[in-house]
Design an enzyme around this catalytic site. Structure first.
Site, PDB file in Angstrom:
ATOM      1  N   CYS A   2      34.340 -95.413 -44.107  1.00  0.00           N
ATOM      2  CA  CYS A   2      32.983 -94.941 -43.844  1.00  0.00           C
ATOM      3  C   CYS A   2      32.474 -94.238 -45.098  1.00  0.00           C
ATOM      4  O   CYS A   2      33.247 -93.892 -45.983  1.00  0.00           O
ATOM      5  CB  CYS A   2      32.982 -93.955 -42.691  1.00  0.00           C
ATOM      6  SG  CYS A   2      33.778 -94.600 -41.218  1.00  0.00           S
ATOM      7  N   ARG A  27      30.558 -99.272 -47.737  1.00  0.00           N
ATOM      8  CA  ARG A  27      31.794 -98.760 -47.136  1.00  0.00           C
ATOM      9  C   ARG A  27      31.855 -98.971 -45.631  1.00  0.00           C
ATOM     10  O   ARG A  27      32.919 -98.861 -45.020  1.00  0.00           O
ATOM     11  CB  ARG A  27      31.940 -97.271 -47.426  1.00  0.00           C
ATOM     12  CG  ARG A  27      32.016 -96.935 -48.893  1.00  0.00           C
ATOM     13  CD  ARG A  27      32.139 -95.448 -49.076  1.00  0.00           C
ATOM     14  NE  ARG A  27      33.413 -94.952 -48.632  1.00  0.00           N
ATOM     15  CZ  ARG A  27      34.510 -94.916 -49.363  1.00  0.00           C
ATOM     16  NH1 ARG A  27      34.464 -95.331 -50.596  1.00  0.00           N
ATOM     17  NH2 ARG A  27      35.643 -94.457 -48.883  1.00  0.00           N
ATOM     18  N   TRP A  74      32.069 -97.475 -40.331  1.00  0.00           N
ATOM     19  CA  TRP A  74      32.819 -98.722 -40.079  1.00  0.00           C
ATOM     20  C   TRP A  74      33.771 -98.369 -38.943  1.00  0.00           C
ATOM     21  O   TRP A  74      34.700 -97.581 -39.105  1.00  0.00           O
ATOM     22  CB  TRP A  74      33.576 -99.128 -41.333  1.00  0.00           C
ATOM     23  CG  TRP A  74      34.204-100.478 -41.254  1.00  0.00           C
ATOM     24  CD1 TRP A  74      33.614-101.672 -41.559  1.00  0.00           C
ATOM     25  CD2 TRP A  74      35.547-100.783 -40.870  1.00  0.00           C
ATOM     26  NE1 TRP A  74      34.515-102.699 -41.375  1.00  0.00           N
ATOM     27  CE2 TRP A  74      35.714-102.180 -40.952  1.00  0.00           C
ATOM     28  CE3 TRP A  74      36.630-100.013 -40.454  1.00  0.00           C
ATOM     29  CZ2 TRP A  74      36.900-102.827 -40.650  1.00  0.00           C
ATOM     30  CZ3 TRP A  74      37.823-100.654 -40.147  1.00  0.00           C
ATOM     31  CH2 TRP A  74      37.940-102.045 -40.242  1.00  0.00           C
ATOM     32  N   ASN A  98      35.646 -89.728 -42.122  1.00  0.00           N
ATOM     33  CA  ASN A  98      36.089 -91.052 -42.548  1.00  0.00           C
ATOM     34  C   ASN A  98      37.600 -91.099 -42.361  1.00  0.00           C
ATOM     35  O   ASN A  98      38.302 -90.233 -42.867  1.00  0.00           O
ATOM     36  CB  ASN A  98      35.730 -91.255 -44.026  1.00  0.00           C
ATOM     37  CG  ASN A  98      36.334 -92.518 -44.611  1.00  0.00           C
ATOM     38  OD1 ASN A  98      36.654 -93.459 -43.877  1.00  0.00           O
ATOM     39  ND2 ASN A  98      36.482 -92.555 -45.919  1.00  0.00           N
ATOM     40  N   GLY A  99      38.089 -92.097 -41.607  1.00  0.00           N
ATOM     41  CA  GLY A  99      39.539 -92.216 -41.443  1.00  0.00           C
ATOM     42  C   GLY A  99      39.937 -92.334 -39.982  1.00  0.00           C
ATOM     43  O   GLY A  99      39.118 -92.696 -39.127  1.00  0.00           O
ATOM     44  N   GLU A 500      41.901-117.432 -53.925  1.00  0.00           N
ATOM     45  CA  GLU A 500      40.769-116.520 -54.107  1.00  0.00           C
ATOM     46  C   GLU A 500      39.455-117.231 -53.732  1.00  0.00           C
ATOM     47  O   GLU A 500      38.590-116.646 -53.092  1.00  0.00           O
ATOM     48  CB  GLU A 500      40.749-116.014 -55.561  1.00  0.00           C
ATOM     49  CG  GLU A 500      39.506-115.262 -55.993  1.00  0.00           C
ATOM     50  CD  GLU A 500      39.212-114.005 -55.194  1.00  0.00           C
ATOM     51  OE1 GLU A 500      40.029-113.610 -54.342  1.00  0.00           O
ATOM     52  OE2 GLU A 500      38.121-113.439 -55.400  1.00  0.00           O
ATOM     53  N   LYS A 504      36.900-116.009 -50.733  1.00  0.00           N
ATOM     54  CA  LYS A 504      35.481-115.727 -50.948  1.00  0.00           C
ATOM     55  C   LYS A 504      34.645-116.454 -49.892  1.00  0.00           C
ATOM     56  O   LYS A 504      33.713-115.900 -49.323  1.00  0.00           O
ATOM     57  CB  LYS A 504      35.014-116.161 -52.353  1.00  0.00           C
ATOM     58  CG  LYS A 504      35.504-115.314 -53.491  1.00  0.00           C
ATOM     59  CD  LYS A 504      34.711-114.034 -53.705  1.00  0.00           C
ATOM     60  CE  LYS A 504      35.374-112.828 -53.167  1.00  0.00           C
ATOM     61  NZ  LYS A 504      36.555-112.287 -53.708  1.00  0.00           N
ATOM     62  N   GLU A 507      35.180-114.833 -46.333  1.00  0.00           N
ATOM     63  CA  GLU A 507      34.615-113.503 -46.096  1.00  0.00           C
ATOM     64  C   GLU A 507      33.092-113.490 -46.164  1.00  0.00           C
ATOM     65  O   GLU A 507      32.459-112.644 -45.545  1.00  0.00           O
ATOM     66  CB  GLU A 507      35.226-112.440 -47.008  1.00  0.00           C
ATOM     67  CG  GLU A 507      34.876-112.519 -48.457  1.00  0.00           C
ATOM     68  CD  GLU A 507      35.515-111.385 -49.281  1.00  0.00           C
ATOM     69  OE1 GLU A 507      35.642-110.262 -48.787  1.00  0.00           O
ATOM     70  OE2 GLU A 507      35.880-111.640 -50.439  1.00  0.00           O
ATOM     71  N   HIS A 523      53.591-131.075 -47.181  1.00  0.00           N
ATOM     72  CA  HIS A 523      54.486-130.389 -46.236  1.00  0.00           C
ATOM     73  C   HIS A 523      53.716-129.894 -45.014  1.00  0.00           C
ATOM     74  O   HIS A 523      54.181-129.017 -44.295  1.00  0.00           O
ATOM     75  CB  HIS A 523      55.222-129.252 -46.949  1.00  0.00           C
ATOM     76  CG  HIS A 523      56.026-129.742 -48.113  1.00  0.00           C
ATOM     77  ND1 HIS A 523      57.196-130.456 -47.952  1.00  0.00           N
ATOM     78  CD2 HIS A 523      55.811-129.687 -49.447  1.00  0.00           C
ATOM     79  CE1 HIS A 523      57.666-130.798 -49.144  1.00  0.00           C
ATOM     80  NE2 HIS A 523      56.840-130.351 -50.057  1.00  0.00           N
ATOM     81  N   LYS A 622      34.079-102.278 -48.153  1.00  0.00           N
ATOM     82  CA  LYS A 622      34.491-102.444 -49.552  1.00  0.00           C
ATOM     83  C   LYS A 622      35.842-101.812 -49.822  1.00  0.00           C
ATOM     84  O   LYS A 622      36.697-102.401 -50.458  1.00  0.00           O
ATOM     85  CB  LYS A 622      33.430-101.816 -50.463  1.00  0.00           C
ATOM     86  CG  LYS A 622      33.753-101.889 -51.942  1.00  0.00           C
ATOM     87  CD  LYS A 622      33.523-103.279 -52.463  1.00  0.00           C
ATOM     88  CE  LYS A 622      33.831-103.414 -53.939  1.00  0.00           C
ATOM     89  NZ  LYS A 622      34.076-104.816 -54.294  1.00  0.00           N
TER      90      LYS A 622
HETATM   91  O1  M6R Z   1      39.946-101.935 -53.919  1.00  0.00           O
HETATM   92  P1  M6R Z   1      41.066-102.936 -53.811  1.00  0.00           P
HETATM   93  O2  M6R Z   1      41.135-103.824 -54.999  1.00  0.00           O
HETATM   94  O3  M6R Z   1      42.389-102.289 -53.532  1.00  0.00           O
HETATM   95  O4  M6R Z   1      40.700-103.825 -52.560  1.00  0.00           O
HETATM   96  C1  M6R Z   1      41.575-104.808 -52.091  1.00  0.00           C
HETATM   97  C2  M6R Z   1      40.895-105.715 -51.070  1.00  0.00           C
HETATM   98  O5  M6R Z   1      40.474-104.969 -49.970  1.00  0.00           O
HETATM   99  C3  M6R Z   1      39.707-106.450 -51.671  1.00  0.00           C
HETATM  100  O6  M6R Z   1      40.051-107.163 -52.817  1.00  0.00           O
HETATM  101  C4  M6R Z   1      39.117-107.419 -50.626  1.00  0.00           C
HETATM  102  O7  M6R Z   1      40.018-108.457 -50.370  1.00  0.00           O
HETATM  103  C5  M6R Z   1      37.762-107.956 -51.085  1.00  0.00           C
HETATM  104  N1  M6R Z   1      36.834-107.926 -49.995  1.00  0.00           N
HETATM  105  C6  M6R Z   1      37.825-109.358 -51.543  1.00  0.00           C
HETATM  106  O8  M6R Z   1      36.602-109.853 -51.954  1.00  0.00           O
END
Ligand code: M6R
Length: 627
Positions: A2, A27, A74, A98-99, A500, A504, A507, A523, A622
């Site tokens: 958050c 966040r 969040w 937050n937490g 990766e 992308k 998400e 496989h 994030k």
């Molecule tokens: O801040 P960080 O690099 O530790 O974050 C890790 C992941 O949460 C972050 O890379 C996440 O997978 C992204 N949303 C990917 O785009």
């Protein structure tokens, strides 16, 4: 997960808090709220949904106070709704959190037994009850916080205010970040410096179990035992403009476009361009973070070499996109420096009781430097006696502070939830790290080192050219979005890039995508392929070209639509692909930096075409500061 903003000062708290929450919306964005002092009482306004809903509600609300707190949520405990939105209020106490409070069930039971009326499903409200009980006994918000600190367990950062003490806010944390911004006659308490960069560049980072008392803008930090502490004031060099969209439709697109510059900024500190040599600047092994900036670079480089020479194996630990960067790092380090590297997802590493033999370096990668699992992983590695090295974007973040040695992505703030420029900056720093390590271990000749450095130096301008795929994907998104699934395939350093690319797409565009090692297809996943499946095939001209071509043919024979990314005018590859996307000729070490960019643009345009919120994808935040 958050975002928190607390403000005490002469400006209109409503404007300051809402502006700050806008910067923190990455966040969390399922509800938001503020509590602001107005005519001697705190007035609370909350709304379900994105910040815009709160802003609309606030338009007609006057406030005359100088103190307030705000929150963008969040959801963890309790679904997204107005009644679960923060701030929580109990008998004059207002609080944002937050937490996660792990012992919330015990606290709730005890509160109910004492007759408390609980009005939300959150764990956060329970802390407000505890504080309300305490201030009634002690008459002091600070004392009350100090009294309850040992009674709440879990991960939290909290800012509280009390109607009866309108010149004070008290904040405390254990886990998620909390930073105090020091302005002229005004103070901010925020989850991330971005929330108040327009007012100050001076910050105090709170450590776990510290309590900050802000009273009439006098700031005093205390330890959990109540001892006053002297904290370092850090000057942050990020500009306010860096956290604006600067004419782009989304932060993500702006950040994709920044990559030629951010990649250059990532390598710049580590290259001696005239000599085509690499050295790691200001790693500062075993130096306290605050002494890092003042380090004698020559002396530090001598020490860094000495420390790294003794390293016999590396564990690279990270989450999400940072984990895929670590996987590329494995290929780089093993091939260049001949050091065995194991990569692991932080949430697995921390619970599998990993065996860390002597002379192991544990390297953590995290853009935010606040990811809870990665933070726990580095702490575990230290407990087990390993040397640790962090690669973070946010200086002074929790993971950065925890590590023995420090490297930085140098990307500037990354706001889009989907990581883009931080990824390519990480790959750039890992290239520098691998070449430096190879030099120290004596596994590469000066000529080879020069080749690696030259390849890196060429990438910023090569990236400028790759950005032209923006137009291509904006035009093809309409057709691409009709596929039933997307299979990304690559070998060697292109394998993590395939994963990766798939992440992308998942998400952002909420489409089914898989990233696979091309050699693994037969496989199992080959069975998925038919004419409704798009195959994104990474076939750079490297030592694995022929192998990748065979895998491509296998997929083509099953009817998959092949979208191939290759090197230059590769006619052979073009002939066997439905769509061929040429990339600049480059060394295998930097190919991932170039090939990921079209995949970022593809995900961006598909998501945008489908009408999704690119910067704030559903269910995500994030920085993942809870497990
Ligand atoms: O801040 P960080 O690099 O530790 O974050 C890790 C992941 O949460 C972050 O890379 C996440 O997978 C992204 N949303 C990917 O785009």
């Amino acid at each position: 997960m958050c975002g928190i903003v607390g403000y005490l000062g002469p400006m209109n708290p409503k404007d300051v808090i809402v502006a700050g929450l806008k910067k923190l919306e990455y966040r969390g964005y399922d509800s938001a709220g503020v509590a602001i002092l107005h005519q001697g009482k705190t007035k609370r306004v909350r709304a379900e949904g994105k910040l815009k809903a709160l802003e609309e509600k606030l338009q007609a609300e006057p406030f005359d106070g100088h103190l307030g707190i705000g929150h963008t949520r969040w959801a963890t405990h309790g679904g997204p709704s107005e009644r679960n939105a923060h701030p929580h209020q109990v008998r004059g106490i207002s609080l944002v959190h937050n937490g996660i409070i792990e012992n919330y069930a015990d606290i709730r039971e005890a509160l109910l037994a004492r007759g408390a009326e609980i009005s939300s499903d959150t764990d956060s409200e329970l802390v407000a009850h505890l504080l309300a009980e305490e201030v009634e006994k002690t008459g002091s918000l600070l004392k009350s916080v100090q009294n309850i600190l040992d009674r709440i367990h879990g991960a939290f950062s909290i800012v509280a205010m009390w109607d009866q003490d309108p010149e004070t806010m008290v904040a405390f944390k254990d886990g998620p970040p909390l930073v105090v911004g020091l302005g002229d006659n005004q103070t901010f308490v925020v989850s991330d410096v971005q929330a108040c960069l327009q007012y100050t560049k001076k910050f105090i980072y709170l450590d776990d179990r510290e309590v900050v008392h802000v009273h009439k803008n006098k700031v005093q930090v205390y330890s959990a035992k109540g001892e006053p502490l002297t904290k370092k004031v850090v000057e942050v060099d990020w500009s306010e403009e860096a956290v604006e969209k600067q004419g782009h439709a989304h932060f993500m697109l702006k950040e994709i476009y920044e990559q030629p510059r951010s990649v250059a900024a990532a390598m710049e500190p580590h290259l001696d361009i005239d000599k085509f040599k690499v050295r790691l600047k200001r790693v500062g092994f075993n130096q306290p973070l605050e002494r890092l900036e003042g380090l004698d670079i020559e002396a530090d480089w001598q020490n860094t070499q000495k420390v790294l020479k003794g390293v016999e194996r590396i564990f690279m630990i990270a989450c999400g996109t940072s984990n895929y960067a670590a996987m590329v790092g494995k290929y780089l380090l093993e091939k260049i420096a001949k050091v065995p590297v194991e990569t692991d997802i932080a949430s697995e590493f921390r619970y599998r009781d990993p065996v860390l033999p002597p002379n192991t370096l544990v390297m953590t990668i995290s853009q935010s430097g606040e990811t809870a699992d990665t933070l726990a992983a580095i702490r575990l590695a230290k407990e087990k006696g390993a040397l640790t090295l962090s690669l973070c974007n946010v200086r002074g973040s929790s993971i950065d502070r925890e590590a023995h040695g420090h490297l930085y992505m140098n990307s500037g703030p990354e706001i889009g939830v989907a990581s883009t420029k931080a990824f390519t900056s990480t790959l750039t720093v890992l290239n520098c790290f691998a070449a430096a390590f190879g030099q120290i271990k004596g596994t590469i000749s000066p000529g080879e080192e020069k080749t690696y450095v030259q390849a890196l130096l060429a990438t910023p301008s090569q990236l400028e050219g790759v950005l032209a795929y923006d137009k291509y994907f904006s035009e093809t998104a309409e057709v691409l979005k009709t596929y039933k699934g997307f299979l990304y395939m690559g070998r060697g350093v292109s394998f993590p890039i395939a994963m990766e690319g798939a992440l992308k797409l998942k998400e952002l565009a909420y489409l089914h995508a898989e990233g696979y090692a091309a050699g693994e297809m037969k496989h199992g996943p080959l069975a998925l392929i038919d004419e409704r499946m798009a195959i994104i095939m990474l076939v750079p001209e490297d030592g694995l070209y022929e192998k990748s071509m065979s895998n491509l043919e296998e997929a083509r024979a099953r009817g998959g639509k092949i979208i191939a990314l290759g090197t230059g005018e590769d006619e052979k590859l073009r002939r066997v692909s439905a769509e061929y996307l040429p990339l600049p000729k480059a060394l295998w070490t930097v190919n991932p930096i170039l090939s990921v960019v079209p995949l970022q643009l593809m995900a961006y345009h598909l998501a945008d075409n489908l009408g999704y919120d690119v910067d704030q994808p559903r269910n995500l935040a994030k920085s993942v500061t809870v497990e």
